[in-house]
Design a protein around this motif. Structure first.
Motif, PDB file in Angstrom:
ATOM      1  N   GLN A 110       0.808  -1.230   0.000  1.00  0.00           N
ATOM      2  CA  GLN A 110       0.000   0.000   0.000  1.00  0.00           C
ATOM      3  C   GLN A 110       0.839   1.276   0.000  1.00  0.00           C
ATOM      4  O   GLN A 110       0.302   2.339   0.308  1.00  0.00           O
ATOM      5  CB  GLN A 110      -0.936   0.043   1.223  1.00  0.00           C
ATOM      6  CG  GLN A 110      -1.717  -1.212   1.523  1.00  0.00           C
ATOM      7  CD  GLN A 110      -2.934  -1.389   0.647  1.00  0.00           C
ATOM      8  OE1 GLN A 110      -3.258  -2.487   0.223  1.00  0.00           O
ATOM      9  NE2 GLN A 110      -3.610  -0.316   0.351  1.00  0.00           N
ATOM     10  N   SER A 111       2.122   1.225  -0.329  1.00  0.00           N
ATOM     11  CA  SER A 111       2.964   2.418  -0.130  1.00  0.00           C
ATOM     12  C   SER A 111       3.776   2.852  -1.348  1.00  0.00           C
ATOM     13  O   SER A 111       4.395   3.901  -1.308  1.00  0.00           O
ATOM     14  CB  SER A 111       3.928   2.176   1.047  1.00  0.00           C
ATOM     15  OG  SER A 111       4.777   1.070   0.795  1.00  0.00           O
ATOM     16  N   TRP A 112       3.786   2.069  -2.420  1.00  0.00           N
ATOM     17  CA  TRP A 112       4.621   2.422  -3.576  1.00  0.00           C
ATOM     18  C   TRP A 112       4.202   3.736  -4.215  1.00  0.00           C
ATOM     19  O   TRP A 112       5.029   4.489  -4.749  1.00  0.00           O
ATOM     20  CB  TRP A 112       4.568   1.291  -4.600  1.00  0.00           C
ATOM     21  CG  TRP A 112       5.426   1.490  -5.811  1.00  0.00           C
ATOM     22  CD1 TRP A 112       5.016   1.821  -7.067  1.00  0.00           C
ATOM     23  CD2 TRP A 112       6.850   1.346  -5.888  1.00  0.00           C
ATOM     24  NE1 TRP A 112       6.090   1.887  -7.917  1.00  0.00           N
ATOM     25  CE2 TRP A 112       7.229   1.603  -7.222  1.00  0.00           C
ATOM     26  CE3 TRP A 112       7.834   1.019  -4.953  1.00  0.00           C
ATOM     27  CZ2 TRP A 112       8.560   1.539  -7.652  1.00  0.00           C
ATOM     28  CZ3 TRP A 112       9.161   0.962  -5.377  1.00  0.00           C
ATOM     29  CH2 TRP A 112       9.502   1.224  -6.706  1.00  0.00           C
ATOM     30  N   GLN A 113       2.905   4.065  -4.175  1.00  0.00           N
ATOM     31  CA  GLN A 113       2.425   5.268  -4.853  1.00  0.00           C
ATOM     32  C   GLN A 113       2.955   6.546  -4.218  1.00  0.00           C
ATOM     33  O   GLN A 113       2.893   7.612  -4.831  1.00  0.00           O
ATOM     34  CB  GLN A 113       0.893   5.308  -4.893  1.00  0.00           C
ATOM     35  CG  GLN A 113       0.209   5.658  -3.566  1.00  0.00           C
ATOM     36  CD  GLN A 113      -0.075   4.443  -2.732  1.00  0.00           C
ATOM     37  OE1 GLN A 113       0.632   3.440  -2.788  1.00  0.00           O
ATOM     38  NE2 GLN A 113      -1.124   4.508  -1.933  1.00  0.00           N
ATOM     39  N   TRP A 114       3.489   6.453  -2.996  1.00  0.00           N
ATOM     40  CA  TRP A 114       4.019   7.643  -2.337  1.00  0.00           C
ATOM     41  C   TRP A 114       5.492   7.884  -2.668  1.00  0.00           C
ATOM     42  O   TRP A 114       6.102   8.801  -2.129  1.00  0.00           O
ATOM     43  CB  TRP A 114       3.851   7.525  -0.816  1.00  0.00           C
ATOM     44  CG  TRP A 114       2.441   7.249  -0.403  1.00  0.00           C
ATOM     45  CD1 TRP A 114       1.987   6.154   0.279  1.00  0.00           C
ATOM     46  CD2 TRP A 114       1.289   8.061  -0.639  1.00  0.00           C
ATOM     47  NE1 TRP A 114       0.635   6.230   0.464  1.00  0.00           N
ATOM     48  CE2 TRP A 114       0.181   7.391  -0.078  1.00  0.00           C
ATOM     49  CE3 TRP A 114       1.096   9.284  -1.282  1.00  0.00           C
ATOM     50  CZ2 TRP A 114      -1.109   7.912  -0.143  1.00  0.00           C
ATOM     51  CZ3 TRP A 114      -0.189   9.801  -1.345  1.00  0.00           C
ATOM     52  CH2 TRP A 114      -1.275   9.122  -0.777  1.00  0.00           C
ATOM     53  N   THR A 115       6.067   7.059  -3.528  1.00  0.00           N
ATOM     54  CA  THR A 115       7.478   7.224  -3.873  1.00  0.00           C
ATOM     55  C   THR A 115       7.623   7.907  -5.228  1.00  0.00           C
ATOM     56  O   THR A 115       6.715   7.910  -6.064  1.00  0.00           O
ATOM     57  CB  THR A 115       8.226   5.879  -3.928  1.00  0.00           C
ATOM     58  OG1 THR A 115       7.842   5.157  -5.111  1.00  0.00           O
ATOM     59  CG2 THR A 115       7.942   5.034  -2.701  1.00  0.00           C
ATOM     60  N   ASP A 116       8.818   8.455  -5.448  1.00  0.00           N
ATOM     61  CA  ASP A 116       9.243   8.979  -6.745  1.00  0.00           C
ATOM     62  C   ASP A 116      10.050   7.858  -7.392  1.00  0.00           C
ATOM     63  O   ASP A 116      11.159   7.569  -6.953  1.00  0.00           O
ATOM     64  CB  ASP A 116      10.091  10.235  -6.543  1.00  0.00           C
ATOM     65  CG  ASP A 116      10.753  10.733  -7.812  1.00  0.00           C
ATOM     66  OD1 ASP A 116      10.513  10.156  -8.893  1.00  0.00           O
ATOM     67  OD2 ASP A 116      11.535  11.694  -7.725  1.00  0.00           O
TER      68      ASP A 116
END
Length: 253
Positions: A110-116
Protein backbone atom coordinates in the motif's frame (compact mmCIF):
# COMPACT_ATOMS: atom_id res chain seq x y z
CA UNK A 1 -4.12 18.77 -1.78
CA UNK A 2 -0.63 17.51 -2.65
CA UNK A 3 0.44 13.87 -2.64
CA UNK A 4 2.94 14.59 0.12
CA UNK A 5 0.19 16.08 2.30
CA UNK A 6 -1.94 12.99 1.77
CA UNK A 7 1.03 10.75 2.58
CA UNK A 8 1.66 12.62 5.84
CA UNK A 9 -2.02 12.41 6.79
CA UNK A 10 -1.69 8.76 7.87
CA UNK A 11 0.31 9.81 10.90
CA UNK A 12 -2.77 11.63 12.24
CA UNK A 13 -4.82 8.43 12.21
CA UNK A 14 -2.47 5.67 13.33
CA UNK A 15 -5.02 4.27 15.81
CA UNK A 16 -7.73 4.08 13.12
CA UNK A 17 -5.29 2.49 10.71
CA UNK A 18 -4.32 -0.20 13.20
CA UNK A 19 -7.95 -0.87 14.16
CA UNK A 20 -9.55 -0.96 10.73
CA UNK A 21 -7.18 -1.70 7.87
CA UNK A 22 -7.45 -5.14 6.25
CA UNK A 23 -4.71 -7.73 6.20
CA UNK A 24 -3.60 -9.83 3.19
CA UNK A 25 -4.40 -13.41 2.12
CA UNK A 26 -1.94 -16.32 2.47
CA UNK A 27 -1.98 -16.87 -1.31
CA UNK A 28 -0.20 -13.53 -1.76
CA UNK A 29 2.82 -14.71 0.21
CA UNK A 30 2.70 -18.12 -1.44
CA UNK A 31 3.16 -16.44 -4.82
CA UNK A 32 5.95 -14.18 -3.55
CA UNK A 33 7.89 -17.23 -2.36
CA UNK A 34 7.18 -19.03 -5.63
CA UNK A 35 8.46 -16.08 -7.65
CA UNK A 36 11.60 -15.89 -5.52
CA UNK A 37 12.15 -19.66 -5.89
CA UNK A 38 12.79 -19.89 -2.15
CA UNK A 39 10.75 -19.91 1.06
CA UNK A 40 10.29 -16.68 2.98
CA UNK A 41 11.65 -18.41 6.07
CA UNK A 42 15.14 -17.08 6.66
CA UNK A 43 14.91 -14.44 3.91
CA UNK A 44 16.16 -10.96 4.78
CA UNK A 45 13.17 -8.70 4.12
CA UNK A 46 12.63 -4.94 4.39
CA UNK A 47 9.00 -3.77 4.53
CA UNK A 48 8.96 -0.16 3.30
CA UNK A 49 6.18 2.19 4.38
CA UNK A 50 5.42 -0.45 6.99
CA UNK A 51 2.80 1.64 8.77
CA UNK A 52 1.48 -0.17 11.82
CA UNK A 53 3.07 -3.45 10.68
CA UNK A 54 0.21 -5.29 8.98
CA UNK A 55 2.34 -6.81 6.21
CA UNK A 56 5.43 -6.97 8.43
CA UNK A 57 3.65 -9.26 10.89
CA UNK A 58 2.61 -11.65 8.12
CA UNK A 59 6.14 -11.78 6.72
CA UNK A 60 7.46 -12.57 10.19
CA UNK A 61 4.85 -15.34 10.58
CA UNK A 62 6.36 -16.89 7.44
CA UNK A 63 9.73 -16.96 9.17
CA UNK A 64 11.30 -13.98 7.40
CA UNK A 65 14.04 -11.96 9.07
CA UNK A 66 12.11 -8.74 8.58
CA UNK A 67 12.69 -5.06 9.35
CA UNK A 68 10.23 -2.19 8.94
CA UNK A 69 10.93 1.23 7.45
CA UNK A 70 8.34 3.95 8.18
CA UNK A 71 8.45 7.77 7.89
CA UNK A 72 5.62 8.58 10.32
CA UNK A 73 6.30 8.86 14.04
CA UNK A 74 2.80 7.87 15.20
CA UNK A 75 2.64 4.96 12.77
CA UNK A 76 6.07 3.77 13.91
CA UNK A 77 4.91 3.98 17.54
CA UNK A 78 1.93 1.72 16.73
CA UNK A 79 4.32 -0.66 14.95
CA UNK A 80 6.53 -0.89 18.05
CA UNK A 81 3.49 -1.57 20.23
CA UNK A 82 2.16 -4.33 17.98
CA UNK A 83 5.55 -5.82 17.01
CA UNK A 84 7.93 -5.04 19.89
CA UNK A 85 10.47 -7.65 18.73
CA UNK A 86 10.73 -6.43 15.13
CA UNK A 87 13.21 -3.64 14.30
CA UNK A 88 11.85 -0.50 12.66
CA UNK A 89 13.81 2.38 11.14
CA UNK A 90 12.54 5.86 10.30
CA UNK A 91 12.83 6.58 6.59
CA UNK A 92 10.98 6.39 3.28
CA UNK A 93 11.16 4.61 -0.05
CA UNK A 94 13.11 7.35 -1.80
CA UNK A 95 16.13 7.08 0.51
CA UNK A 96 16.27 3.68 2.18
CA UNK A 97 18.19 3.60 5.49
CA UNK A 98 19.62 0.21 4.52
CA UNK A 99 23.05 -1.08 3.46
CA UNK A 100 23.98 -1.94 -0.12
CA UNK A 101 23.21 -5.52 -1.28
CA UNK A 102 21.77 -6.44 2.11
CA UNK A 103 18.26 -7.87 1.50
CA UNK A 104 16.61 -10.73 -0.38
CA UNK A 105 13.20 -9.05 -0.64
CA UNK A 106 11.89 -5.50 -0.41
CA UNK A 107 8.13 -5.03 -0.02
CA UNK A 108 5.84 -2.03 -0.47
CA UNK A 109 2.36 -2.88 0.85
CA UNK A 110 0.00 0.00 0.00
CA UNK A 111 2.96 2.42 -0.13
CA UNK A 112 4.62 2.42 -3.58
CA UNK A 113 2.42 5.27 -4.85
CA UNK A 114 4.02 7.64 -2.34
CA UNK A 115 7.48 7.22 -3.87
CA UNK A 116 9.24 8.98 -6.74
CA UNK A 117 10.13 6.01 -8.95
CA UNK A 118 13.14 7.82 -10.41
CA UNK A 119 14.58 7.62 -6.88
CA UNK A 120 12.90 4.59 -5.31
CA UNK A 121 13.72 2.04 -8.02
CA UNK A 122 17.48 2.76 -7.95
CA UNK A 123 17.33 2.58 -4.15
CA UNK A 124 15.64 -0.81 -4.31
CA UNK A 125 18.28 -2.09 -6.73
CA UNK A 126 21.03 -0.74 -4.48
CA UNK A 127 19.74 -2.57 -1.41
CA UNK A 128 18.72 -5.88 -2.99
CA UNK A 129 21.12 -8.78 -3.19
CA UNK A 130 21.77 -10.16 -6.69
CA UNK A 131 18.68 -12.12 -7.69
CA UNK A 132 16.67 -10.43 -4.92
CA UNK A 133 13.06 -9.39 -5.46
CA UNK A 134 10.85 -6.33 -5.20
CA UNK A 135 7.17 -6.89 -4.29
CA UNK A 136 4.59 -4.11 -4.61
CA UNK A 137 0.92 -4.65 -3.78
CA UNK A 138 -2.40 -3.04 -2.92
CA UNK A 139 -5.78 -4.21 -1.69
CA UNK A 140 -7.98 -2.85 -4.51
CA UNK A 141 -11.71 -2.25 -4.61
CA UNK A 142 -13.93 -5.14 -5.76
CA UNK A 143 -16.12 -3.06 -8.07
CA UNK A 144 -18.26 -6.06 -9.02
CA UNK A 145 -19.81 -6.08 -5.51
CA UNK A 146 -22.70 -3.57 -5.77
CA UNK A 147 -22.66 -2.18 -2.23
CA UNK A 148 -18.86 -1.77 -2.29
CA UNK A 149 -18.98 0.02 -5.64
CA UNK A 150 -21.75 2.31 -4.38
CA UNK A 151 -19.83 3.21 -1.27
CA UNK A 152 -16.64 3.82 -3.23
CA UNK A 153 -18.53 6.23 -5.51
CA UNK A 154 -19.98 8.09 -2.50
CA UNK A 155 -16.51 8.44 -0.97
CA UNK A 156 -15.10 9.65 -4.30
CA UNK A 157 -17.80 12.31 -4.61
CA UNK A 158 -17.29 13.50 -1.03
CA UNK A 159 -13.48 13.60 -1.42
CA UNK A 160 -13.47 15.07 -4.90
CA UNK A 161 -11.46 12.23 -6.44
CA UNK A 162 -12.00 9.94 -9.43
CA UNK A 163 -14.05 6.84 -8.70
CA UNK A 164 -11.84 3.95 -9.78
CA UNK A 165 -10.26 0.95 -8.07
CA UNK A 166 -6.74 1.59 -6.81
CA UNK A 167 -4.50 -0.60 -8.94
CA UNK A 168 -0.98 -1.00 -10.14
CA UNK A 169 0.11 0.38 -13.50
CA UNK A 170 -0.11 -2.15 -16.32
CA UNK A 171 2.41 -4.95 -15.77
CA UNK A 172 5.92 -3.50 -15.46
CA UNK A 173 5.10 0.21 -15.99
CA UNK A 174 6.09 1.00 -12.40
CA UNK A 175 9.59 -0.22 -13.23
CA UNK A 176 9.74 1.31 -16.71
CA UNK A 177 9.05 4.75 -15.21
CA UNK A 178 12.63 4.70 -13.95
CA UNK A 179 13.98 3.85 -17.40
CA UNK A 180 14.92 0.28 -16.52
CA UNK A 181 14.53 -2.81 -18.68
CA UNK A 182 15.49 -6.44 -18.72
CA UNK A 183 13.95 -7.25 -15.34
CA UNK A 184 11.96 -10.41 -14.79
CA UNK A 185 8.51 -9.14 -13.93
CA UNK A 186 5.30 -10.89 -12.89
CA UNK A 187 1.86 -9.68 -11.91
CA UNK A 188 -0.88 -11.51 -10.03
CA UNK A 189 -4.31 -10.67 -8.63
CA UNK A 190 -5.74 -12.49 -5.61
CA UNK A 191 -9.36 -12.12 -4.55
CA UNK A 192 -10.21 -12.48 -0.87
CA UNK A 193 -12.66 -11.21 1.75
CA UNK A 194 -13.09 -10.71 5.49
CA UNK A 195 -16.07 -10.41 7.83
CA UNK A 196 -15.99 -7.28 10.01
CA UNK A 197 -18.22 -5.24 12.27
CA UNK A 198 -19.69 -1.98 11.06
CA UNK A 199 -17.41 -0.05 13.42
CA UNK A 200 -14.30 -1.76 12.02
CA UNK A 201 -15.43 -1.07 8.47
CA UNK A 202 -15.98 2.62 9.18
CA UNK A 203 -12.58 2.83 10.88
CA UNK A 204 -11.10 1.31 7.73
CA UNK A 205 -12.62 3.74 5.23
CA UNK A 206 -11.89 6.72 7.49
CA UNK A 207 -8.17 5.84 7.51
CA UNK A 208 -7.67 6.42 3.77
CA UNK A 209 -5.65 9.46 2.74
CA UNK A 210 -8.32 11.09 0.57
CA UNK A 211 -10.69 10.96 3.55
CA UNK A 212 -8.16 12.01 6.20
CA UNK A 213 -7.48 15.38 4.55
CA UNK A 214 -11.18 16.41 4.64
CA UNK A 215 -12.38 18.98 7.20
CA UNK A 216 -13.49 17.35 10.44
CA UNK A 217 -17.14 18.38 10.00
CA UNK A 218 -17.23 16.75 6.56
CA UNK A 219 -15.74 13.53 7.91
CA UNK A 220 -18.22 13.32 10.78
CA UNK A 221 -21.20 14.04 8.51
CA UNK A 222 -20.14 11.42 5.97
CA UNK A 223 -19.52 8.72 8.57
CA UNK A 224 -22.91 9.39 10.19
CA UNK A 225 -24.69 9.14 6.83
CA UNK A 226 -22.73 6.04 5.86
CA UNK A 227 -23.50 4.30 9.16
CA UNK A 228 -27.21 4.84 8.54
CA UNK A 229 -27.07 3.46 4.99
CA UNK A 230 -25.05 0.42 5.98
CA UNK A 231 -27.34 -0.39 8.92
CA UNK A 232 -30.22 -0.65 6.47
CA UNK A 233 -28.23 -3.09 4.29
CA UNK A 234 -26.68 -5.01 7.19
CA UNK A 235 -29.05 -4.92 10.21
CA UNK A 236 -26.77 -7.14 12.29
CA UNK A 237 -23.92 -4.66 11.70
CA UNK A 238 -21.68 -7.39 10.29
CA UNK A 239 -20.54 -7.18 6.69
CA UNK A 240 -18.18 -8.81 4.21
CA UNK A 241 -15.45 -6.63 2.73
CA UNK A 242 -14.16 -8.04 -0.58
CA UNK A 243 -10.77 -7.14 -2.04
CA UNK A 244 -8.58 -7.95 -5.01
CA UNK A 245 -4.89 -7.80 -4.08
CA UNK A 246 -2.92 -6.47 -7.06
CA UNK A 247 0.71 -7.61 -6.88
CA UNK A 248 3.71 -6.68 -9.03
CA UNK A 249 7.07 -8.40 -8.60
CA UNK A 250 10.46 -7.83 -10.22
CA UNK A 251 13.92 -9.30 -9.68
CA UNK A 252 17.24 -7.53 -9.49
CA UNK A 253 19.70 -8.68 -12.19
Amino acid sequence: MTASSRARSFDTAADQYAAGRPSYPPALFDFIAQFMSRPLAGARVADIGAGTGIATALLRERGADVIGVEPGGAMAAQFRTLLPDVPILRGDGNALPLADTSHDLITYAQSWQWTDTARSVPEVLRVLLPGGALAIWWNTTAFDVPWIRGQHERIARRCGVKSSPRALPDDSDAIRLAGLSGLRVARRQVRWSRMVTLDTHLANISSHSSFLVLPEDDKRAFLSEERGQLREMFPDETLEETYVVDLLMATRP
